[in-house]
Design a protein around this motif. Structure first.
Motif: not given
Length: 293
Positions: A34, A271, A275
């Motif tokens: 990510r 989120k 994340a």
């Protein structure tokens, strides 16, 4: 394992601006990624499994993978893989601001209705490798107008990739080029792109298209390897990222524009799927780029 890494960092923050390196196994990608930058991963050999967003795909042979900021993915090899990588931050080269020159958004990146990778020929691999080599040499030499030169060759790399991708058939058309399924799925794509701001449930799209929810859900799952709800979520997140990056609108205003009555629910939704919080995304990727131009 990464080999011969060529790195440029942002002069004020010290964070990655541009990077290119070769790899000889899946070590750089076999755990959840990510990242706050774009990644172009050219696999020149090998096969394995690629997981991106909500779907799992198989790849084999020469393949170009394209991932945007905070797009989750992993690559796990089943046979020996090798290749090269180009990573670049949006502050180094902004995909959105250069849409007229390099219209890669929706073709290479943010392809929610297509896999984030596609096969390339041996000749294309040679051309990509040559362009990457020039960019690596520019990093090594550190001469005047370094960024401008690298961006020029990066644009050529992206344009080459776009031409290859757009010349290939869309997912699923090889198996059923004229049947009802592709037609219905095209209607669904159009509906999601039109109504994602205020229609957030699978049932709403089934009603809009006047098809049974169960049938539509089953069709989507078999074609895209993910659920209709996941497609809708990806489209909302894609727009949220664009607004956070391009504008200085408040998170509350963006949430409202995307059909969320509660800013905090939107932040939790964002989120859960990236994340990171909307504010952290904005701080790490950048923002108000359209307003700067």
């Amino acid at each position: 394992m990464a080999i011969d890494c060529f790195l440029l960092t942002h002069p004020h923050t010290g964070e990655l601006a541009f990077r290119s390196y070769s790899f000889s196994d899946d070590t750089p990608f076999n755990y959840l990624q990510r990242n706050n930058y774009y990644s172009l991963i050219l696999l020149t050999q090998g096969s394995g499994e690629l997981r991106a967003n909500f779907a799992t795909y198989l790849f084999a042979g020469s393949t170009l993978c394209c991932f945007g900021p905070y797009q989750p993915y992993t690559i796990q090899a089943s046979t020996a893989v090798a290749g090269l990588v180009l990573d670049f931050h949006a502050d180094f080269f902004c995909i959105y601001r250069h849409q007229q020159e390099v219209a890669s958004n929706g073709i290479l990146f943010n392809t929610i209705f297509e896999p984030p990778f596609f096969p390339v020929t041996t000749e294309a691999v040679r051309e990509f490798a040559a362009l990457a080599a020039v960019m690596q040499e520019e990093v090594r030499r550190q001469e005047v107008a370094q960024q401008e030169s690298i961006v020029l060759y990066l644009k050529l790399f992206l344009l080459k990739a776009i031409r290859i991708r757009t010349a290939q058939p869309a997912l699923g058309t090889e198996q059923n080029p004229s049947g009802r399924e592709p037609w219905l799925l095209q209607q669904l794509q159009d509906a999601i792109n039109t109504h994602y701001r205020h229609l957030h449930t699978a049932g709403a799209y089934a009603d809009l298209l006047r098809v049974p929810a169960r049938s539509l859900t089953r069709l989507v799952k078999s074609h895209y390897q993910k659920t209709l709800s996941q497609l809708i979520t990806e489209r909302i997140i894609m727009e949220a990222k664009r607004e956070l990056y391009l504008t200085s609108q408040s998170v509350k205003a963006i949430a409202f524009a995307l059909g969320f009555g509660d800013e905090y629910y939107f932040s939790r939704f964002f989120k859960k799927n990236t994340a990171v919080s909307p504010q952290f995304f904005r701080e790490s990727v950048g923002f108000a780029k359209a307003e700067e131009s």
